[in-house]
Design a protein around this motif. Structure first.
Motif: not given
Length: 513
Positions: A312-315, A323-325, A351-352, A357-358
């Protein structure tokens, strides 16, 4: 133009090396094994504990390989069939190959800036370092530092941080070194930008060289100096520190995550009680997903607690994707970069988040289940001799050869496996030569997580230009060894004194991993 050379962390940043876990709003349990809310492992029985102790005993006979040594990832080990895709195969124990391949597609996806007609792939940036995860992690292996003005910095990043007071969540963690992003440039320099935006800077690296004398030859080491030119949004904060990093290899991440936290923490010797000169200590970091301190395992300073948070951090930082995080659609853009924050983003559709998340979990599954190749030539006399030298030099004091993963009832692919990562996953002072001024969690600028060695012998078969150490400065395994200082100085001195034959045997052993 602003130039930055690596400097030693000031002594005021050097901690006492003690973990103090005091009751707070979100404390770690007195039992470090509970620091695994994402795994829910079963407790070990007395019989299992005895089996594990026998399996982890150090070798006493170097005339033949140890039992199961040919399978560094246990049942997850994949055969080595040659070629540059040695790190890109699914773990042999993974049954869910369909989701793995969907994760691979997301890992290799080329993202595009918003607005775009490709709603499932938009949201890139607006400031970013790469358009795909695979753009940095070349064939799932190591990146390299740019070498000359024509060499791309695509698999090379410059991290930013400024000192700060610990927030209330981590104030009870001894020696926690809180940081803030640069107020203008955030946590990382992004050297690419979507149309209509300016990339933050141009990154280049130059080198100074020094000769190191061995018993029969000399080796040229190179020390990097990072140059940031064409800073598009003004100067960096005067207190900001920089740390250059190459993309790390991805093999075996899920197995590292499955090592019991208690087993890693048990290897700590913060005060060097045994007098061997090695004083590793765990990094304790904040989990954004579980809202609690957790053992850091991933990254060059063990700054991330789980594969999912690392992904998530890389994204967020490298691609500017929410991302959700890490929910900000503008990624690492600061409040000063108003045009970036108010630009169109890709999180306004069904997607939101730009990576929902998926999609995040599929990418995490892929990243966690890349197979570790089987050992090669491990019974060759020269390799066995090199293994003996590795132990004589004291390398296993940090490059801890093996662990047994937790028993995980719902994750059979990584449950209760004897694995050989050759790392203790602790922080060690590596001396002035490798120091930079950036702390991370409990890690000072001089401290680095012990790098896992599994797969290291195939790194430059996967990517010819792959570099070693955190910033890619080492072009060979021998160069990487000769940069070891601090707690590793005695081991480095042992290697420097070897005959050519013994030194070649040591390298042969490393190349067999």
């Amino acid at each position: 133009m602003t130039r930055f050379a690596s400097i030693t962390a000031p002594k005021s940043l050097l901690g006492s090396g003690l973990i103090v876990l005091i009751a707070s709003a979100a404390p770690l349990s007195a039992d470090p094994a509970s620091d695994e809310p994402h795994l829910s492992p079963l407790p070990r029985t007395v019989a299992e504990t005895a089996r594990i102790a026998a399996a982890l005993a150090p070798p006493v006979d170097f005339s033949e390989p140890e039992r199961f040594e040919d399978r560094p990832a246990g049942a997850a080990t994949v055969p080595y069939t040659g070629g540059p895709k040695a790190f890109s195969r699914p773990a042999a124990s993974l049954e869910n190959r369909l989701d793995f391949e969907l994760g691979r597609a997301l890992f290799e996806k080329l993202w595009v800036a918003s607005p775009s007609s490709t709603k499932g792939s938009d949201g890139l940036g607006p400031l970013y370092n790469t358009r795909s995860c695979s753009g940095c992690h070349i064939r799932d292996g190591r990146g390299h530092a740019p070498d000359g003005p024509e060499d791309s910095a695509l698999s090379f990043a410059v991290k930013l941080a400024a000192p700060a007071a610990p927030d209330d969540r981590m104030v009870e963690i001894a020696d926690y070194l809180a940081t803030l992003p640069d107020p203008t440039y955030g946590r990382q320099i992004q050297d690419f930008a979507a149309p209509g935006h300016a990339a933050e800077a141009r990154v280049s690296v130059s080198y100074t060289t020094a000769e190191v004398a061995l018993t029969d030859t000399t080796v040229t080491l190179r020390a990097p100096t990072v140059t940031l030119s064409d800073l598009a949004y003004g100067p960096l904060d005067e207190d900001v520190t920089l740390s250059p990093r190459v993309a790390p290899p991805l093999l075996g991440l899920g197995l590292i995550e499955a090592i019991p936290a208690a087993d890693i923490i048990a290897l700590e010797d913060a005060d060097d009680a045994d007098g061997d000169g090695i004083s590793g200590r765990a990094n304790i970091v904040w989990s954004r997903e579980y809202e609690q301190p957790m053992l850091g395992r991933f990254g060059y300073k063990a700054g991330q607690p789980t594969v999912r948070q690392q992904v998530s951090m890389a994204f967020h930082t490298d691609l500017g994707l929410s991302t959700p995080i890490f929910a900000d659609g503008w990624g690492d853009c600061s409040a000063v970069q108003a045009d970036c924050r108010t630009a169109p983003h890709g999180d306004g559709d069904a997607r939101g988040f730009e990576v929902d998340a998926a999609a995040r979990d599929l990418t995490t599954l892929y990243s966690a289940n890349l197979g570790v190749p089987a050992r090669r030539d491990l019974a060759a006399p020269q390799v066995l001799r090199g293994k003996e030298i590795f132990h004589q030099a004291g390398c296993p004091a940090c490059h801890h050869p093996k662990f047994v993963t937790s028993r995980l009832p719902d994750q059979a692919e990584r449950s209760f496996q004897l694995i050989w990562p050759y790392s203790d996953f602790l922080l060690h002072d590596m001396g002035d030569g490798l120091a930079d001024p950036m702390p991370e969690g409990r890690a000072t600028g001089r401290e680095w997580r012990t790098a896992p060695l599994w797969g290291v012998g195939l790194a430059q078969r996967v990517s010819r230009d792959a570099g070693f150490l955190h910033d890619g400065r080492a072009r060979t395994l021998l160069e990487a060894i000769l940069w070891h200082g601090g707690e590793a100085h005695a081991a480095q001195s042992h290697v420097r004194a070897l005959t050519a034959d013994d030194r070649n045997a040591l390298i042969s052993f490393l190349e067999s991993l």
